[in-house]
Design a protein around this motif. Sequence first.
Motif, PDB file in Angstrom:
ATOM      1  N   LEU A   1      -0.456   8.577 -14.699  1.00  0.00           N
ATOM      2  CA  LEU A   1      -0.494   9.856 -14.000  1.00  0.00           C
ATOM      3  C   LEU A   1      -0.246   9.718 -12.510  1.00  0.00           C
ATOM      4  CD1 LEU A   1      -1.940  10.643 -16.727  1.00  0.00           C
ATOM      5  CD2 LEU A   1      -3.011  12.458 -15.398  1.00  0.00           C
ATOM      6  N   ALA A   2      -0.491   8.539 -11.947  1.00  0.00           N
ATOM      7  CA  ALA A   2      -0.198   8.339 -10.531  1.00  0.00           C
ATOM      8  C   ALA A   2       1.306   8.454 -10.277  1.00  0.00           C
ATOM      9  CB  ALA A   2      -0.711   6.975 -10.068  1.00  0.00           C
ATOM     10  N   VAL A   3       2.115   7.941 -11.186  1.00  0.00           N
ATOM     11  CA  VAL A   3       3.573   8.055 -11.069  1.00  0.00           C
ATOM     12  C   VAL A   3       4.010   9.504 -11.283  1.00  0.00           C
ATOM     13  CG1 VAL A   3       5.765   7.401 -12.147  1.00  0.00           C
ATOM     14  CG2 VAL A   3       4.044   5.658 -11.680  1.00  0.00           C
ATOM     15  N   VAL A   4       3.372  10.184 -12.231  1.00  0.00           N
ATOM     16  CA  VAL A   4       3.686  11.596 -12.481  1.00  0.00           C
ATOM     17  C   VAL A   4       3.486  12.415 -11.210  1.00  0.00           C
ATOM     18  CG1 VAL A   4       2.920  13.668 -13.709  1.00  0.00           C
ATOM     19  CG2 VAL A   4       3.155  11.502 -14.933  1.00  0.00           C
ATOM     20  N   ARG A   5       2.382  12.170 -10.530  1.00  0.00           N
ATOM     21  CA  ARG A   5       2.068  12.894  -9.299  1.00  0.00           C
ATOM     22  C   ARG A   5       3.158  12.700  -8.252  1.00  0.00           C
ATOM     23  NH1 ARG A   5      -3.608  11.157  -7.427  1.00  0.00           N
ATOM     24  NH2 ARG A   5      -2.467   9.229  -7.000  1.00  0.00           N
ATOM     25  N   GLN A   6       3.805  11.529  -8.298  1.00  0.00           N
ATOM     26  CA  GLN A   6       4.810  11.203  -7.291  1.00  0.00           C
ATOM     27  C   GLN A   6       6.183  11.758  -7.609  1.00  0.00           C
ATOM     28  OE1 GLN A   6       4.825   7.040  -6.184  1.00  0.00           O
ATOM     29  NE2 GLN A   6       6.993   7.085  -5.641  1.00  0.00           N
ATOM     30  N   ILE A   7       6.572  11.773  -8.893  1.00  0.00           N
ATOM     31  CA  ILE A   7       7.977  12.045  -9.204  1.00  0.00           C
ATOM     32  C   ILE A   7       8.220  13.351  -9.947  1.00  0.00           C
ATOM     33  CG2 ILE A   7       8.009  10.844 -11.440  1.00  0.00           C
ATOM     34  CD1 ILE A   7      10.816   9.815 -10.672  1.00  0.00           C
ATOM     35  N   ALA A   8       7.216  13.914 -10.630  1.00  0.00           N
ATOM     36  CA  ALA A   8       7.471  15.037 -11.535  1.00  0.00           C
ATOM     37  C   ALA A   8       7.189  16.385 -10.884  1.00  0.00           C
ATOM     38  CB  ALA A   8       6.636  14.884 -12.806  1.00  0.00           C
ATOM     39  N   ASP A   9       7.855  17.418 -11.414  1.00  0.00           N
ATOM     40  CA  ASP A   9       7.640  18.801 -10.986  1.00  0.00           C
ATOM     41  C   ASP A   9       6.688  19.525 -11.943  1.00  0.00           C
ATOM     42  OD1 ASP A   9       9.689  18.808  -8.811  1.00  0.00           O
ATOM     43  OD2 ASP A   9      11.010  18.400 -10.507  1.00  0.00           O
TER      44      ASP A   9
ATOM     45  N   LEU B   1       0.829  -1.204   0.000  1.00  0.00           N
ATOM     46  CA  LEU B   1       0.000   0.000   0.000  1.00  0.00           C
ATOM     47  C   LEU B   1       0.866   1.257   0.000  1.00  0.00           C
ATOM     48  CD1 LEU B   1      -2.715  -1.136   2.559  1.00  0.00           C
ATOM     49  CD2 LEU B   1      -3.065  -0.703   0.130  1.00  0.00           C
ATOM     50  N   ALA B   2       1.951   1.221   0.750  1.00  0.00           N
ATOM     51  CA  ALA B   2       2.850   2.382   0.790  1.00  0.00           C
ATOM     52  C   ALA B   2       3.526   2.612  -0.548  1.00  0.00           C
ATOM     53  CB  ALA B   2       3.898   2.176   1.881  1.00  0.00           C
ATOM     54  N   ASP B   3       3.773   1.513  -1.292  1.00  0.00           N
ATOM     55  CA  ASP B   3       4.493   1.622  -2.552  1.00  0.00           C
ATOM     56  C   ASP B   3       3.596   1.963  -3.734  1.00  0.00           C
ATOM     57  OD1 ASP B   3       6.880   1.016  -1.337  1.00  0.00           O
ATOM     58  OD2 ASP B   3       6.763  -1.135  -1.760  1.00  0.00           O
ATOM     59  N   ALA B   4       2.279   1.768  -3.598  1.00  0.00           N
ATOM     60  CA  ALA B   4       1.372   1.936  -4.728  1.00  0.00           C
ATOM     61  C   ALA B   4       1.073   3.408  -4.963  1.00  0.00           C
ATOM     62  CB  ALA B   4       0.074   1.168  -4.475  1.00  0.00           C
ATOM     63  N   PRO B   5       1.569   3.994  -6.069  1.00  0.00           N
ATOM     64  CA  PRO B   5       1.340   5.438  -6.285  1.00  0.00           C
ATOM     65  C   PRO B   5      -0.118   5.780  -6.515  1.00  0.00           C
ATOM     66  CG  PRO B   5       2.353   4.436  -8.216  1.00  0.00           C
ATOM     67  CD  PRO B   5       2.374   3.387  -7.136  1.00  0.00           C
ATOM     68  N   SER B   6      -0.894   4.830  -7.055  1.00  0.00           N
ATOM     69  CA  SER B   6      -2.286   5.132  -7.394  1.00  0.00           C
ATOM     70  C   SER B   6      -3.177   5.278  -6.169  1.00  0.00           C
ATOM     71  CB  SER B   6      -2.850   4.051  -8.326  1.00  0.00           C
ATOM     72  OG  SER B   6      -2.757   2.781  -7.726  1.00  0.00           O
TER      73      SER B   6
ATOM     74  N   THR C   1       6.169  -2.545  -5.934  1.00  0.00           N
ATOM     75  CA  THR C   1       7.261  -2.458  -4.958  1.00  0.00           C
ATOM     76  C   THR C   1       8.584  -2.146  -5.650  1.00  0.00           C
ATOM     77  OG1 THR C   1       6.149  -3.987  -3.462  1.00  0.00           O
ATOM     78  CG2 THR C   1       8.511  -3.699  -3.156  1.00  0.00           C
ATOM     79  N   VAL C   2       8.865  -2.851  -6.761  1.00  0.00           N
ATOM     80  CA  VAL C   2      10.090  -2.595  -7.521  1.00  0.00           C
ATOM     81  C   VAL C   2      10.028  -1.204  -8.140  1.00  0.00           C
ATOM     82  CG1 VAL C   2      11.554  -3.407  -9.403  1.00  0.00           C
ATOM     83  CG2 VAL C   2      10.340  -5.057  -7.981  1.00  0.00           C
ATOM     84  N   GLN C   3       8.848  -0.841  -8.648  1.00  0.00           N
ATOM     85  CA  GLN C   3       8.659   0.495  -9.221  1.00  0.00           C
ATOM     86  C   GLN C   3       8.972   1.570  -8.200  1.00  0.00           C
ATOM     87  OE1 GLN C   3       4.609   2.409  -9.760  1.00  0.00           O
ATOM     88  NE2 GLN C   3       5.018   1.792 -11.862  1.00  0.00           N
ATOM     89  N   SER C   4       8.492   1.378  -6.982  1.00  0.00           N
ATOM     90  CA  SER C   4       8.750   2.349  -5.916  1.00  0.00           C
ATOM     91  C   SER C   4      10.245   2.468  -5.635  1.00  0.00           C
ATOM     92  CB  SER C   4       8.001   1.928  -4.645  1.00  0.00           C
ATOM     93  OG  SER C   4       8.282   2.793  -3.574  1.00  0.00           O
ATOM     94  N   GLN C   5      10.948   1.343  -5.658  1.00  0.00           N
ATOM     95  CA  GLN C   5      12.392   1.356  -5.414  1.00  0.00           C
ATOM     96  C   GLN C   5      13.136   2.117  -6.512  1.00  0.00           C
ATOM     97  OE1 GLN C   5      13.153  -2.825  -5.199  1.00  0.00           O
ATOM     98  NE2 GLN C   5      12.261  -3.061  -3.157  1.00  0.00           N
ATOM     99  N   ILE C   6      12.719   1.905  -7.779  1.00  0.00           N
ATOM    100  CA  ILE C   6      13.374   2.589  -8.898  1.00  0.00           C
ATOM    101  C   ILE C   6      13.082   4.084  -8.855  1.00  0.00           C
ATOM    102  CG2 ILE C   6      13.474   2.795 -11.411  1.00  0.00           C
ATOM    103  CD1 ILE C   6      14.848   0.302 -10.336  1.00  0.00           C
ATOM    104  N   LEU C   7      11.851   4.461  -8.528  1.00  0.00           N
ATOM    105  CA  LEU C   7      11.519   5.886  -8.433  1.00  0.00           C
ATOM    106  C   LEU C   7      12.312   6.559  -7.315  1.00  0.00           C
ATOM    107  CD1 LEU C   7       7.642   5.785  -8.975  1.00  0.00           C
ATOM    108  CD2 LEU C   7       9.397   6.525 -10.602  1.00  0.00           C
ATOM    109  N   ALA C   8      12.463   5.864  -6.180  1.00  0.00           N
ATOM    110  CA  ALA C   8      13.264   6.411  -5.082  1.00  0.00           C
ATOM    111  C   ALA C   8      14.723   6.555  -5.505  1.00  0.00           C
ATOM    112  CB  ALA C   8      13.148   5.511  -3.857  1.00  0.00           C
ATOM    113  N   LEU C   9      15.233   5.570  -6.251  1.00  0.00           N
ATOM    114  CA  LEU C   9      16.605   5.637  -6.761  1.00  0.00           C
ATOM    115  C   LEU C   9      16.777   6.838  -7.688  1.00  0.00           C
ATOM    116  CD1 LEU C   9      19.444   4.457  -7.363  1.00  0.00           C
ATOM    117  CD2 LEU C   9      18.364   3.072  -9.150  1.00  0.00           C
ATOM    118  N   LEU C  10      15.817   7.063  -8.583  1.00  0.00           N
ATOM    119  CA  LEU C  10      15.908   8.185  -9.511  1.00  0.00           C
ATOM    120  C   LEU C  10      15.919   9.519  -8.769  1.00  0.00           C
ATOM    121  CD1 LEU C  10      13.484   6.931 -12.322  1.00  0.00           C
ATOM    122  CD2 LEU C  10      15.972   7.185 -12.493  1.00  0.00           C
ATOM    123  N   GLU C  11      15.099   9.635  -7.742  1.00  0.00           N
ATOM    124  CA  GLU C  11      15.087  10.877  -6.955  1.00  0.00           C
ATOM    125  C   GLU C  11      16.416  11.083  -6.241  1.00  0.00           C
ATOM    126  OE1 GLU C  11      11.257  12.494  -5.341  1.00  0.00           O
ATOM    127  OE2 GLU C  11      10.882  10.349  -5.043  1.00  0.00           O
ATOM    128  N   GLU C  12      16.983  10.005  -5.710  1.00  0.00           N
ATOM    129  CA  GLU C  12      18.280  10.098  -5.026  1.00  0.00           C
ATOM    130  C   GLU C  12      19.374  10.507  -6.000  1.00  0.00           C
ATOM    131  OE1 GLU C  12      21.432   6.993  -2.979  1.00  0.00           O
ATOM    132  OE2 GLU C  12      19.292   6.535  -2.892  1.00  0.00           O
TER     133      GLU C  12
END
Length: 550
Positions: free
Chosen positions: A499-507, A271-276, A472-483
């Motif tokens: 768009l759920a991923v966009v909301r999480q990672i994009a400016d 649940l924590a990892d699911a951007p949607s 879960t893997v998606q969340s790890q990769i997105l966190a890696l990209l932000e780092e």
Amino acid sequence: MTLTAQVLAAEASAVQVPVLELENLSVSYSDQHRKHRRVVHGVSLSIAPGEVVALVGESGSGKSTTAQAVIGLLAGNGRVDGGSIRLNGTDVAGWSQKRLESIRGAKISLIPQDPTSSLNPVITVGAQVEEVLRLHTRLPKAGRKQRVLELLERVGIPDPARRAQQYAHELSGGMKQRVLIAAAIALQPQLIIADEATSALDVTVQRRILDLIDDLRTEFGTAVLFVTHDLGVAADRADRIVVLKGGRIQEQGATAEVLDRPSSPYTRQLLADAPSISSGETRPLPSGGRGDAVEVRNLVQEFGAGRNLPAFRAVDDVSFSVPRGTTHAIVGESGSGKTTTARALAGFQRPTSGNIVIGGQNLAGLDAKGLRLFRQHVQLVYQNPFTSLDPRQTIARIIEEPLLNFDAVPRQRRHEAVRELLHRVSLPDSLLAKHPRELSGGQRQRVAIARALVLNPEVLILDEAVSALDVTVQSQILALLEELQRELDLSYVFITHDLAVVRQIADTVSVMSNGRQVEQGTVSDVFQNPQHQYTRELIHAIPGNRKARP
């Protein structure tokens, strides 16, 4: 109706029993030495008529194997080791393939994940739907063809008479998935198994497909088993959720209860990892004043359509900028022009008109040598890391290869750079001698990112770079990209339909439809106050917006 199907129907009508009931189901696969390894351990669940149950978990959790066991379609090296599979109260776990064929399609149907590989490329789609009717009914040929047209119309395919004569390659992904649904519902089965049936579709197409399945459930009382790694889809559509990990049930219960009060640590992590189904908050914009890493002005990209035919305009007057150290997302459905834009940014095709300026260089003024040198500063990370990595090369060679294509770098320095990058993307040295097939999907994508970083680029273009990964893997990769963005001051152009991923990672974000940019702005502004109807439809279609079904 076959005798077996009649027996099952009679048993179901006598007493209200679950359409499907699994009790202590165990499944194993054998290796090349015929040694069996258990992959499903004592799974028990039930589905009532008209009920939707979501079976959720990561790749390798056993959810697809469970579904395949139910319908008798395990791989040749798979076997049911124990437990029961009761359809309308009748245990079919020990049935022969011939006997199972009598109820497949008639009482239980499967909607597979990949419509492209599931449809025969040399037979018309109409003939493939008709095959179900030919095997299980006594309808004459004319009656079958008429029924095919009714089914194609029922699943929302326009001009069904023309589409029925077409082949799979002539249809879009969403259209092909509708054909598979038409075949699945042809005999109004009591149970439909949807195995990741919408995971490869754009959000608006996904929503239409899920609405269609919902309508069928309501109309015919069909039970549905959703096999998915997308908790947003499960939250929207399921009455109950069953969570699998390592072939074992972690928890199961009413959707609202599992989402609001998960008892398993694994479910809480999912649940924590699911951007949607996250909070919906967008990340704060970084401070300005650092200039633009990417500037796109009035970009037009046309492709020749053939003799005496006008050129096809894939990208039509697109403009945006990416402040240094930020992420700009380009979103839209398949065919919207977002990937064509990405390829133009990477210098793989010359724009028909307009300007692309990256790192102060205008791509329009670069010759072949200049373009080659330019690609040191801009790198592309593709959607599918398995097909983008050379299967014959070791991981060390894959990461090192870009260094060999430019100025000579001493061997020792190359090896040091490879190890540094492997550690930076959180992979161990033990993978250096391995090949891509020996890595998981998440590990392969980390290798692809390491390869893109080896030339110290300023800009990364990520084309659907996390869409093929579990949450879960998606969340790890997105966190890696932000780092990596923070540490290396990278600028990203993020191409996605999610768009759920966009909301999480994009400016910032550009929304594209039919080659045109229909909306642009900060993610916060676009999500909270969309101005264009198409943007509103995209946001409304994000799985998880409905949370739980009433």
